[in-house]
Motif scaffolding. Sequence first.
Motif, PDB file in Angstrom:
ATOM      1  N   ALA A 135     -85.814  16.725  97.221  1.00  0.00           N
ATOM      2  CA  ALA A 135     -85.915  16.074  95.927  1.00  0.00           C
ATOM      3  C   ALA A 135     -84.393  15.614  95.741  1.00  0.00           C
ATOM      4  O   ALA A 135     -84.297  14.187  95.207  1.00  0.00           O
ATOM      5  CB  ALA A 135     -86.527  17.006  94.905  1.00  0.00           C
ATOM      6  N   SER A 136     -83.607  16.130  96.019  1.00  0.00           N
ATOM      7  CA  SER A 136     -82.221  15.728  95.613  1.00  0.00           C
ATOM      8  C   SER A 136     -81.114  16.486  96.469  1.00  0.00           C
ATOM      9  O   SER A 136     -81.703  17.499  96.718  1.00  0.00           O
ATOM     10  CB  SER A 136     -82.069  15.776  94.115  1.00  0.00           C
ATOM     11  OG  SER A 136     -82.138  17.022  93.659  1.00  0.00           O
ATOM     12  N   ALA A 137     -79.788  16.176  96.642  1.00  0.00           N
ATOM     13  CA  ALA A 137     -78.957  16.575  97.308  1.00  0.00           C
ATOM     14  C   ALA A 137     -77.659  16.346  96.556  1.00  0.00           C
ATOM     15  O   ALA A 137     -77.318  15.072  96.300  1.00  0.00           O
ATOM     16  CB  ALA A 137     -79.034  16.589  98.874  1.00  0.00           C
ATOM     17  N   ARG A 138     -76.687  17.222  96.471  1.00  0.00           N
ATOM     18  CA  ARG A 138     -75.493  16.961  96.057  1.00  0.00           C
ATOM     19  C   ARG A 138     -74.258  17.689  97.348  1.00  0.00           C
ATOM     20  O   ARG A 138     -74.480  18.595  97.567  1.00  0.00           O
ATOM     21  CB  ARG A 138     -74.848  17.643  94.766  1.00  0.00           C
ATOM     22  CG  ARG A 138     -75.911  17.198  93.592  1.00  0.00           C
ATOM     23  CD  ARG A 138     -75.497  17.819  92.323  1.00  0.00           C
ATOM     24  NE  ARG A 138     -74.360  17.888  92.020  1.00  0.00           N
ATOM     25  CZ  ARG A 138     -73.686  18.357  90.827  1.00  0.00           C
ATOM     26  NH1 ARG A 138     -74.250  19.404  90.059  1.00  0.00           N
ATOM     27  NH2 ARG A 138     -72.413  18.120  90.696  1.00  0.00           N
ATOM     28  N   VAL A 139     -73.781  16.505  97.963  1.00  0.00           N
ATOM     29  CA  VAL A 139     -72.980  17.130  99.132  1.00  0.00           C
ATOM     30  C   VAL A 139     -71.505  16.585  98.958  1.00  0.00           C
ATOM     31  O   VAL A 139     -71.340  15.698  98.727  1.00  0.00           O
ATOM     32  CB  VAL A 139     -73.911  16.569 100.340  1.00  0.00           C
ATOM     33  CG1 VAL A 139     -72.801  16.435 101.499  1.00  0.00           C
ATOM     34  CG2 VAL A 139     -75.007  17.081 100.591  1.00  0.00           C
ATOM     35  N   ARG A 140     -70.779  17.551  99.427  1.00  0.00           N
ATOM     36  CA  ARG A 140     -69.196  17.324  99.536  1.00  0.00           C
ATOM     37  C   ARG A 140     -68.689  17.215 101.006  1.00  0.00           C
ATOM     38  O   ARG A 140     -69.123  18.538 101.638  1.00  0.00           O
ATOM     39  CB  ARG A 140     -68.336  18.032  98.700  1.00  0.00           C
ATOM     40  CG  ARG A 140     -68.683  17.805  97.131  1.00  0.00           C
ATOM     41  CD  ARG A 140     -67.814  19.011  96.539  1.00  0.00           C
ATOM     42  NE  ARG A 140     -66.299  18.585  96.590  1.00  0.00           N
ATOM     43  CZ  ARG A 140     -65.203  19.741  96.576  1.00  0.00           C
ATOM     44  NH1 ARG A 140     -65.815  20.812  96.098  1.00  0.00           N
ATOM     45  NH2 ARG A 140     -64.007  19.440  96.745  1.00  0.00           N
ATOM     46  N   PHE A 141     -68.216  16.307 101.517  1.00  0.00           N
ATOM     47  CA  PHE A 141     -67.645  16.230 102.859  1.00  0.00           C
ATOM     48  C   PHE A 141     -66.174  16.645 102.749  1.00  0.00           C
ATOM     49  O   PHE A 141     -65.349  16.010 102.064  1.00  0.00           O
ATOM     50  CB  PHE A 141     -67.796  15.020 103.552  1.00  0.00           C
ATOM     51  CG  PHE A 141     -69.097  14.582 103.815  1.00  0.00           C
ATOM     52  CD1 PHE A 141     -69.868  14.853 104.879  1.00  0.00           C
ATOM     53  CD2 PHE A 141     -69.872  13.821 102.894  1.00  0.00           C
ATOM     54  CE1 PHE A 141     -71.069  14.611 105.255  1.00  0.00           C
ATOM     55  CE2 PHE A 141     -71.252  13.406 103.091  1.00  0.00           C
ATOM     56  CZ  PHE A 141     -72.010  13.799 104.110  1.00  0.00           C
ATOM     57  N   LEU A 142     -65.903  17.929 103.175  1.00  0.00           N
ATOM     58  CA  LEU A 142     -64.578  18.482 102.827  1.00  0.00           C
ATOM     59  C   LEU A 142     -63.493  18.073 104.148  1.00  0.00           C
ATOM     60  O   LEU A 142     -62.333  18.079 103.605  1.00  0.00           O
ATOM     61  CB  LEU A 142     -64.618  19.904 102.851  1.00  0.00           C
ATOM     62  CG  LEU A 142     -65.697  20.295 101.802  1.00  0.00           C
ATOM     63  CD1 LEU A 142     -66.024  21.948 102.067  1.00  0.00           C
ATOM     64  CD2 LEU A 142     -65.163  20.001 100.383  1.00  0.00           C
ATOM     65  N   ARG A 143     -63.762  17.749 105.305  1.00  0.00           N
ATOM     66  CA  ARG A 143     -62.847  17.410 106.386  1.00  0.00           C
ATOM     67  C   ARG A 143     -63.465  16.658 107.323  1.00  0.00           C
ATOM     68  O   ARG A 143     -64.587  16.831 107.544  1.00  0.00           O
ATOM     69  CB  ARG A 143     -61.896  18.586 106.457  1.00  0.00           C
ATOM     70  CG  ARG A 143     -62.504  19.728 107.175  1.00  0.00           C
ATOM     71  CD  ARG A 143     -61.737  20.923 107.702  1.00  0.00           C
ATOM     72  NE  ARG A 143     -60.773  20.229 108.667  1.00  0.00           N
ATOM     73  CZ  ARG A 143     -59.754  21.086 108.988  1.00  0.00           C
ATOM     74  NH1 ARG A 143     -59.591  22.289 108.287  1.00  0.00           N
ATOM     75  NH2 ARG A 143     -58.867  20.573 109.977  1.00  0.00           N
ATOM     76  N   PRO A 144     -62.826  15.915 108.246  1.00  0.00           N
ATOM     77  CA  PRO A 144     -63.387  15.243 109.166  1.00  0.00           C
ATOM     78  C   PRO A 144     -63.913  16.058 110.365  1.00  0.00           C
ATOM     79  O   PRO A 144     -63.028  17.198 110.466  1.00  0.00           O
ATOM     80  CB  PRO A 144     -62.336  14.260 109.802  1.00  0.00           C
ATOM     81  CG  PRO A 144     -61.113  14.705 109.083  1.00  0.00           C
ATOM     82  CD  PRO A 144     -61.354  15.479 107.711  1.00  0.00           C
ATOM     83  N   VAL A 145     -64.637  15.656 111.028  1.00  0.00           N
ATOM     84  CA  VAL A 145     -65.124  16.673 112.243  1.00  0.00           C
ATOM     85  C   VAL A 145     -64.974  15.565 113.229  1.00  0.00           C
ATOM     86  O   VAL A 145     -65.453  14.504 113.315  1.00  0.00           O
ATOM     87  CB  VAL A 145     -66.768  17.065 112.257  1.00  0.00           C
ATOM     88  CG1 VAL A 145     -67.128  17.748 113.479  1.00  0.00           C
ATOM     89  CG2 VAL A 145     -66.727  18.088 111.021  1.00  0.00           C
ATOM     90  N   TYR A 146     -64.354  16.108 114.733  1.00  0.00           N
ATOM     91  CA  TYR A 146     -63.989  15.307 115.762  1.00  0.00           C
ATOM     92  C   TYR A 146     -64.968  15.797 116.932  1.00  0.00           C
ATOM     93  O   TYR A 146     -65.530  16.957 116.908  1.00  0.00           O
ATOM     94  CB  TYR A 146     -62.607  15.458 116.050  1.00  0.00           C
ATOM     95  CG  TYR A 146     -61.697  14.726 114.845  1.00  0.00           C
ATOM     96  CD1 TYR A 146     -61.338  13.561 114.946  1.00  0.00           C
ATOM     97  CD2 TYR A 146     -61.246  15.538 114.052  1.00  0.00           C
ATOM     98  CE1 TYR A 146     -60.879  12.799 113.964  1.00  0.00           C
ATOM     99  CE2 TYR A 146     -60.323  15.199 113.025  1.00  0.00           C
ATOM    100  CZ  TYR A 146     -60.288  13.982 113.152  1.00  0.00           C
ATOM    101  OH  TYR A 146     -59.320  13.308 112.035  1.00  0.00           O
ATOM    102  N   VAL A 147     -65.180  14.709 117.834  1.00  0.00           N
ATOM    103  CA  VAL A 147     -66.001  15.003 118.948  1.00  0.00           C
ATOM    104  C   VAL A 147     -65.501  16.370 119.608  1.00  0.00           C
ATOM    105  O   VAL A 147     -64.359  16.503 119.870  1.00  0.00           O
ATOM    106  CB  VAL A 147     -65.936  13.839 119.894  1.00  0.00           C
ATOM    107  CG1 VAL A 147     -66.475  14.333 121.427  1.00  0.00           C
ATOM    108  CG2 VAL A 147     -66.531  12.681 119.480  1.00  0.00           C
ATOM    109  N   GLY A 148     -66.365  17.101 119.965  1.00  0.00           N
ATOM    110  CA  GLY A 148     -66.170  18.443 120.808  1.00  0.00           C
ATOM    111  C   GLY A 148     -66.372  19.483 119.859  1.00  0.00           C
ATOM    112  O   GLY A 148     -66.432  20.654 120.326  1.00  0.00           O
ATOM    113  N   ALA A 149     -66.144  19.270 118.683  1.00  0.00           N
ATOM    114  CA  ALA A 149     -66.303  20.371 117.675  1.00  0.00           C
ATOM    115  C   ALA A 149     -67.802  21.002 117.842  1.00  0.00           C
ATOM    116  O   ALA A 149     -68.995  20.310 117.839  1.00  0.00           O
ATOM    117  CB  ALA A 149     -65.952  20.069 116.371  1.00  0.00           C
ATOM    118  N   VAL A 150     -67.915  22.411 117.450  1.00  0.00           N
ATOM    119  CA  VAL A 150     -69.354  22.927 117.182  1.00  0.00           C
ATOM    120  C   VAL A 150     -69.249  23.195 115.702  1.00  0.00           C
ATOM    121  O   VAL A 150     -68.531  24.006 115.033  1.00  0.00           O
ATOM    122  CB  VAL A 150     -69.443  24.279 118.133  1.00  0.00           C
ATOM    123  CG1 VAL A 150     -70.620  24.958 117.585  1.00  0.00           C
ATOM    124  CG2 VAL A 150     -69.460  23.933 119.509  1.00  0.00           C
TER     125      VAL A 150
END
Length: 209
Positions: A135-150
Amino acid sequence: MRRRVSTERSGEERRQELLRLVRENPLLTDEELGRALGVSVPTVRLDRLRLGVPPQPERARQLAGVALGDLRSLSEADVVGDLVEVERGRRARSLLRTSPRLAFLNRNLIRGHHLFGQANSLAVAVVDADEVVTASARVRFLRPVYVGAVVEAEAKVRQVRRGPREKWWVDVESRVGSEPVLRGSFLLAVLDRARGTDTGAGVDPKTRG
């Protein structure tokens, strides 16, 4: 001779500690085990071989096989990442192994909608109902994620409102190692099968970066 016995005992103690760590958290990588034990990754791999402990991807697949049996609100194909744990109505966990196909063109930066998709699908998976929409979402992206990360995401049910217009509030945190990379709060609505409609909530999620 005493030194050899002492070294062997030390190795045996280390392997027992490795077993304990893996039992507590089967998702630990060889690198994380090496840091916890104070040894190199090759040493961890040799210890695993001696103990018959499979590598982390295989342990994750074993967990996923168990978790998928507990899915109710969506199918395996709808899950973004690998589902490793589901306790319907309470909590769930998944892993997203990042690769260049998830990144921006000619960059190593993972696109945000993949991280959102992992969190959103996990929030749906934890709901104990047959048909669920966001129905709705409130999202915060806190830091970048790079290729290879799990990316490990964990969803926890915060509140449930039962009844003909049933709704679930689910909080999700995604981490790379011990570092949070995303936090989100999702409102999920359970569809009313008898009427063939939802419970009064919209379908499209709203994100806030």
